[in-house]
Design a protein around this motif. Structure first.
Motif, PDB file in Angstrom:
ATOM      1  N   ARG A  83       0.871  -1.273   0.003  1.00 21.89           N
ATOM      2  CA  ARG A  83       0.054  -0.077  -0.011  1.00 21.89           C
ATOM      3  C   ARG A  83       1.014   1.265   0.020  1.00 21.89           C
ATOM      4  NH1 ARG A  83      -4.752  -2.182   4.378  1.00 21.89           N
ATOM      5  NH2 ARG A  83      -5.677  -3.481   2.779  1.00 21.89           N
ATOM      6  N   LEU A  84       1.844   1.427   0.980  1.00 19.88           N
ATOM      7  CA  LEU A  84       2.657   2.610   0.719  1.00 19.88           C
ATOM      8  C   LEU A  84       3.650   2.805  -0.492  1.00 19.88           C
ATOM      9  CD1 LEU A  84       4.256   2.399   4.377  1.00 19.88           C
ATOM     10  CD2 LEU A  84       2.494   3.786   3.490  1.00 19.88           C
ATOM     11  N   ALA A  85       3.752   1.652  -1.177  1.00 21.26           N
ATOM     12  CA  ALA A  85       4.423   1.599  -2.440  1.00 21.26           C
ATOM     13  C   ALA A  85       3.711   2.277  -3.352  1.00 21.26           C
ATOM     14  CB  ALA A  85       4.850   0.192  -3.063  1.00 21.26           C
ATOM     15  N   ARG A  86       2.310   2.398  -2.985  1.00 25.10           N
ATOM     16  CA  ARG A  86       1.270   3.118  -4.232  1.00 25.10           C
ATOM     17  C   ARG A  86       0.908   4.203  -3.649  1.00 25.10           C
ATOM     18  NH1 ARG A  86       1.042  -2.512  -4.517  1.00 25.10           N
ATOM     19  NH2 ARG A  86       0.928  -3.453  -6.515  1.00 25.10           N
ATOM     20  N   GLY A  87       1.555   4.618  -2.596  1.00 22.07           N
ATOM     21  CA  GLY A  87       1.246   6.271  -1.854  1.00 22.07           C
ATOM     22  C   GLY A  87       0.084   6.119  -1.098  1.00 22.07           C
ATOM     23  N   ILE A  88      -0.533   4.974  -0.748  1.00 18.98           N
ATOM     24  CA  ILE A  88      -1.685   4.722   0.019  1.00 18.98           C
ATOM     25  C   ILE A  88      -1.048   4.634   1.337  1.00 18.98           C
ATOM     26  CG2 ILE A  88      -3.678   3.354   0.586  1.00 18.98           C
ATOM     27  CD1 ILE A  88      -3.432   2.252  -2.374  1.00 18.98           C
ATOM     28  N   ASP A  89      -1.651   5.642   2.553  1.00 21.46           N
ATOM     29  CA  ASP A  89      -1.244   5.911   3.663  1.00 21.46           C
ATOM     30  C   ASP A  89      -2.734   6.108   4.595  1.00 21.46           C
ATOM     31  OD1 ASP A  89      -0.473   5.713   6.442  1.00 21.46           O
ATOM     32  OD2 ASP A  89       1.083   7.364   5.841  1.00 21.46           O
ATOM     33  N   GLU A  90      -3.545   5.356   5.400  1.00 21.84           N
ATOM     34  CA  GLU A  90      -4.553   5.744   5.772  1.00 21.84           C
ATOM     35  C   GLU A  90      -4.560   6.225   7.194  1.00 21.84           C
ATOM     36  OE1 GLU A  90      -7.184   2.525   5.108  1.00 21.84           O
ATOM     37  OE2 GLU A  90      -7.379   2.851   3.013  1.00 21.84           O
ATOM     38  N   ARG A  91      -3.115   6.362   7.725  1.00 22.42           N
ATOM     39  CA  ARG A  91      -2.996   6.828   9.397  1.00 22.42           C
ATOM     40  C   ARG A  91      -3.271   8.250   9.515  1.00 22.42           C
ATOM     41  NH1 ARG A  91       2.846   6.688  10.157  1.00 22.42           N
ATOM     42  NH2 ARG A  91       2.904   7.265   8.016  1.00 22.42           N
ATOM     43  N   ARG A  92      -3.969   8.613  10.313  1.00 27.26           N
ATOM     44  CA  ARG A  92      -4.430   9.811  10.870  1.00 27.26           C
ATOM     45  C   ARG A  92      -3.363  10.479  11.557  1.00 27.26           C
ATOM     46  NH1 ARG A  92     -10.814   9.186  12.844  1.00 27.26           N
ATOM     47  NH2 ARG A  92     -11.683   8.105  10.763  1.00 27.26           N
ATOM     48  N   VAL A  93      -3.702  11.900  11.512  1.00 27.58           N
ATOM     49  CA  VAL A  93      -3.011  12.674  12.144  1.00 27.58           C
ATOM     50  C   VAL A  93      -3.421  12.658  13.882  1.00 27.58           C
ATOM     51  CG1 VAL A  93      -1.949  14.845  13.056  1.00 27.58           C
ATOM     52  CG2 VAL A  93      -1.909  14.079  10.204  1.00 27.58           C
ATOM     53  N   SER A  94      -2.524  11.996  14.716  1.00 26.03           N
ATOM     54  CA  SER A  94      -3.149  11.867  16.210  1.00 26.03           C
ATOM     55  C   SER A  94      -2.332  12.754  16.923  1.00 26.03           C
ATOM     56  CB  SER A  94      -2.781  10.436  16.528  1.00 26.03           C
ATOM     57  OG  SER A  94      -2.993  10.213  17.746  1.00 26.03           O
ATOM     58  N   PRO A  95      -2.859  13.812  17.663  1.00 27.24           N
ATOM     59  CA  PRO A  95      -2.455  14.697  18.354  1.00 27.24           C
ATOM     60  C   PRO A  95      -1.811  14.073  19.604  1.00 27.24           C
ATOM     61  CG  PRO A  95      -4.658  15.014  18.381  1.00 27.24           C
ATOM     62  CD  PRO A  95      -4.412  14.071  17.381  1.00 27.24           C
TER      63      PRO A  95
END
Length: 471
Positions: A270-282
């Motif tokens: 997924r990362l190789a295809r530029g897919i990253d679903e992680r949210r910005v977590s404060p």
């Protein structure tokens, strides 16, 4: 490998663009029509992206250069001692090949004209907080990675600030440079993975954009080592399987990667295809707290090692108390004269934040390793962090431990009121390089109370017996 220009598009007609110096619209011109600056941000997705990674440029060195004009035009290395490692280096030193984590002797061989400055973490943390406050003025969604870098999510802030996230970030970079005196680089992208890569493309004073439409083509020629979480060992393993470039992972079947590498294979696909679903977590969780020191001369003497260990345990305890942490696992780190790393850990029944408990257990771990070998580094840390309200409960069996805990908190109060060097425990009295204790003054605690508190740690030149029963 093809080069990528972060501020240029193949077809600039109609592409959003603005000047990073005066923030005016730039249109299709190669320079700002208002101020003449060539520092333009131009990208087809410039007005729609909202995930950013901000990284200060050579942060520690930048702070030192800001505070000492004599350092401004000379190579600066932040580190300690000839046997220590480089914390960071300014760009003048980096041109000579100096890099973070490089042994100091190697760095000085590459750049002998460099000025070496010992780290001043209190100062760097203070400046880092100033920068963090400015980030939070843009958005509450700030995820710190360290004192000098963070992810930001500016979704929904355009109406609040009256401008796009991209322009708000450029304004932030300009104000930090003008008012705090250090520079930052900004990466803007559709997700955290791409934003992190983008922030490193145009350093220093950078502003780079990677859009969703170009992500696959942009990533393809890069090494798999560019993927977040792929270290040297993983990179070598992937190479043995035929995956050297990200393009190799893109060409592979996702199911095949998952079958071969498990959950890690699916993540890589997924990362190789530029897919990253992680949210910005404060609320980024701190997993461990540690501290270490590298000796100027290799040490084999147990007495000297335990003195260094106690000083580190006290420093670690101070950090835990200040941050509101306690830990259930104590870890000892050693590095031998031939650079062999040794890590030993012990789990406790109750979490602790007290220096004497951290030291007691780390000292026992040290005794098993200090068999005449020479060590160049020692460190101590705690992990499995827990609520400090659960730390160090009263123990009816270990009354001595309870007494020592109360004595330590009393010492903390004295040190907070009169300075950290006003009083020490007995183990440090004959430590090498120890400064002479200052003479008492009218506001200092009386000599008898100081002597009684300091006597709570016995001194010895032999390895310890077992720690108290409660762990």
């Amino acid at each position: 490998m093809r080069t990528w220009q972060p501020t240029e598009e193949a077809d600039p007609v109609g592409t959003p663009a603005f000047c990073r110096d005066c923030l005016h619209d730039a249109g299709e011109a190669p320079r700002c029509p208002h101020c003449g600056s060539p520092r333009l941000a131009r990208h087809a997705e410039l007005d729609t992206l909202h995930i950013a990674h901000i990284d200060c440029d050579a942060f520690y060195a930048a702070v030192e250069k800001r505070d000492d004009p004599a350092l401004r035009d000379v190579p600066v290395i932040i580190g300690g001692g000839k046997r220590g490692v480089v914390s960071t280096a300014c760009y003048l030193a980096r041109v000579k090949g100096v890099r973070s984590a490089m042994p100091m002797f190697k760095a000085l061989a590459l750049c002998p004209e460099a000025t070496v400055v010992k780290p001043n973490m209190a100062k760097y943390v203070a400046v880092g907080r100033q920068i963090r406050e400015r980030m939070l003025s843009l958005t509450p969604l700030v995820e710190p990675l360290s004192i000098d870098e963070a992810f930001l999510d500016l979704a929904g802030t355009q109406r609040l600030h009256g401008e796009s996230p991209a322009r708000a970030l450029a304004r932030l970079a300009r104000s930090i440079e003008a008012e705090i005196g250090v520079t930052i680089s900004v990466g803007l992208a559709p997700n955290k993975f791409l934003a992190k890569i983008a922030s490193d493309l145009d350093k220093p004073r950078g502003f780079a954009v990677i859009g969703s439409k170009e992500a696959v083509a942009f990533l393809a020629p890069r090494s798999v080592g560019a993927i977040w979480g792929v270290g040297k060992a993983t990179q070598e393993r992937l190479a043995r399987e035929g995956y050297r470039l990200i393009a190799d992972l893109q060409a592979a079947d996702e199911t095949a990667l998952a079958r071969r590498f498990g959950a890690e294979g699916l993540r890589l696909a997924r990362l190789a295809r530029g897919i990253d679903e992680r949210r910005v977590s404060p609320e980024r969780e701190t997993k461990s707290v540690s501290t270490e020191t590298t000796f100027d001369v290799d040490i084999s003497d147990f007495r000297t090692l335990e003195q260094e260990l106690y000083a580190l345990s006290r420093k670690l305890s101070d950090r835990l108390k200040a941050a509101g942490h306690a830990g259930r696992t104590v870890t000892l780190k050693l590095k031998t004269a031939d650079f062999q790393s040794i890590t030993r850990a012990r789990s406790l029944e109750d979490p602790t934040r007290l220096a004497h408990r951290i030291f007691d257990h780390a000292r026992e771990l040290l005794a098993k390793e200090a068999n005449g070998r020479r060590f160049r580094l020692i460190g101590v840390g705690v992990s499995e962090l827990a609520d400090p309200a659960l730390a160090d409960p009263a123990d009816l069996v270990d009354l001595e431990g309870a007494r020592r805990g109360k004595a330590e908190l009393a010492l903390d109060d004295l040190r907070a009121r009169f300075g950290k060097d006003i009083i020490d425990r007995g183990i440090l009295l004959d430590a090498p390089g120890r400064r002479q204790t200052p003479q008492p003054h009218r506001n200092a605690p009386d000599e008898l109370a100081a002597r009684e508190a300091a006597s709570s740690t016995p001194t010895s030149s032999t390895p310890p017996g077992a720690a108290p029963r409660r762990k």
